[in-house]
Design an enzyme around this catalytic site. Structure first.
Site, mmCIF file in Angstrom:
data_model
loop_
_atom_site.group_PDB
_atom_site.id
_atom_site.type_symbol
_atom_site.label_atom_id
_atom_site.label_comp_id
_atom_site.label_asym_id
_atom_site.label_seq_id
_atom_site.Cartn_x
_atom_site.Cartn_y
_atom_site.Cartn_z
ATOM 1 N N GLU A 147 45.577 -11.659 18.135
ATOM 2 C CA GLU A 147 44.415 -11.506 17.382
ATOM 3 C C GLU A 147 44.824 -11.784 15.774
ATOM 4 O O GLU A 147 45.576 -11.187 15.318
ATOM 5 C CB GLU A 147 44.116 -10.096 17.531
ATOM 6 C CG GLU A 147 42.782 -9.691 16.917
ATOM 7 C CD GLU A 147 42.482 -8.158 16.983
ATOM 8 O OE1 GLU A 147 42.648 -7.659 18.069
ATOM 9 O OE2 GLU A 147 41.800 -7.455 15.908
ATOM 10 N N GLU A 152 38.063 -7.713 7.769
ATOM 11 C CA GLU A 152 37.536 -6.475 8.222
ATOM 12 C C GLU A 152 37.506 -5.366 7.167
ATOM 13 O O GLU A 152 37.884 -5.546 5.999
ATOM 14 C CB GLU A 152 38.408 -5.628 9.148
ATOM 15 C CG GLU A 152 38.758 -6.295 10.604
ATOM 16 C CD GLU A 152 39.705 -5.314 11.451
ATOM 17 O OE1 GLU A 152 39.221 -4.782 12.495
ATOM 18 O OE2 GLU A 152 41.047 -5.232 11.242
#
Length: 268
Positions: A147, A152
């Protein structure tokens, strides 16, 4: 030539020029890169040949509180932007709704520069993300699929975004990442460009052209699992173990606006 004919010719010429003026120029590629794929979100509907919406309210492995839907209230293209909207409402047994889309099975690449211009929302418990997931996730599972979190943000840190990788031996709280902190203001105040340059055995993170984090194969305490195809995910979560839940200060609805997503490959 008659007056009527002259008028017709001039009108046709004007329409041709006006139509040409409405065609957006191709985006300029960063030095050393060539545009491979993009979505500029200039239409009125989401391109389902590229994007696959995900639905459900199962917590998504993060104890999230929302139910992801495909309703226009949560997911739409409007004003040249992809709009992902989180709302406080009862739906599907949950008390919040939002949206999540991916390019799995549609646009999958190994390496490249992944870039998006995004205006994130704000508020405690709000969690927007732009990330890549290994296309072999169904077979290998997470985190062995790999990932790459391009961007974020958790609402309680309005001036901070995070770039992180997760793999076997360095996942979850032990992901390898670094924050990028604004000198003033918050990320929700305007659009910013978030990018990774992903190359063999190295990944670099950028915010508004500023390099702020680099991960290399020889620096991870575990297997390097970033040498195979990945796909793109955009989502806006509500709540979860990392951001915590919304509270009395959190206003709804909240919108994540995406001006474009672009994927570049190395120039030959």
């Amino acid at each position: 030539m008659t007056t009527r004919r002259i008028a017709a010719v001039l009108a046709a010429a004007w329409m041709s020029v006006a139509g040409a003026a409405q065609v957006s120029p191709a985006p300029a590629a960063p030095p050393g890169w060539v545009l491979d794929w993009s979505d500029e979100f200039e239409g009125h509907v989401l391109d389902r040949t590229t994007w696959v919406p995900e639905t459900g309210g199962n917590g998504w492995g993060n104890d999230e509180l929302e139910f992801y839907t495909t309703r226009p209230e949560n997911l739409r293209v409007d004003g040249g932007n992809l709009v992902i909207e989180a709302r406080r409402e009862d739906y599907g047994g949950r008390h919040y709704t939002s949206a999540r889309i991916k390019t799995a099975g549609k646009v999958e690449r190994t390496f490249g520069r992944y870039e998006a211009r995004i205006r994130i929302p704000r508020g405690q418990g709000i969690w927007p993300a732009f990330w890549l997931l290994g296309a072999n996730v169904d077979k290998a599972g997470w985190p062995r699929c790999g990932e790459i979190d391009v961007m974020e943000n958790i609402g309680r840190e309005p001036g901070t975004i995070h770039g992180t990788i997760h793999g076997p031996g360095y996942s979850g709280d032990h992901g390898i990442g670094k924050p990028s902190v604004l000198e003033r203001g918050t990320y929700a105040d305007g659009f910013h460009v978030y990018a990774v340059e992903w190359e063999p055995r190295e990944i670099r993170w950028y915010r508004d052209g500023i390099l702020y984090h680099t991960a290399r194969a020889d620096s991870v305490k575990g297997d390097w699992v970033f040498e195979h195809p990945f796909f793109v995910i955009l989502n806006l979560a509500v709540g979860g173990g990392w951001p915590g839940n919304p509270d009395a200060t959190t206003a709804f609805p909240q919108q994540m606006l995406v001006d474009y997503v672009r994927v570049y490959r190395r120039a030959q």
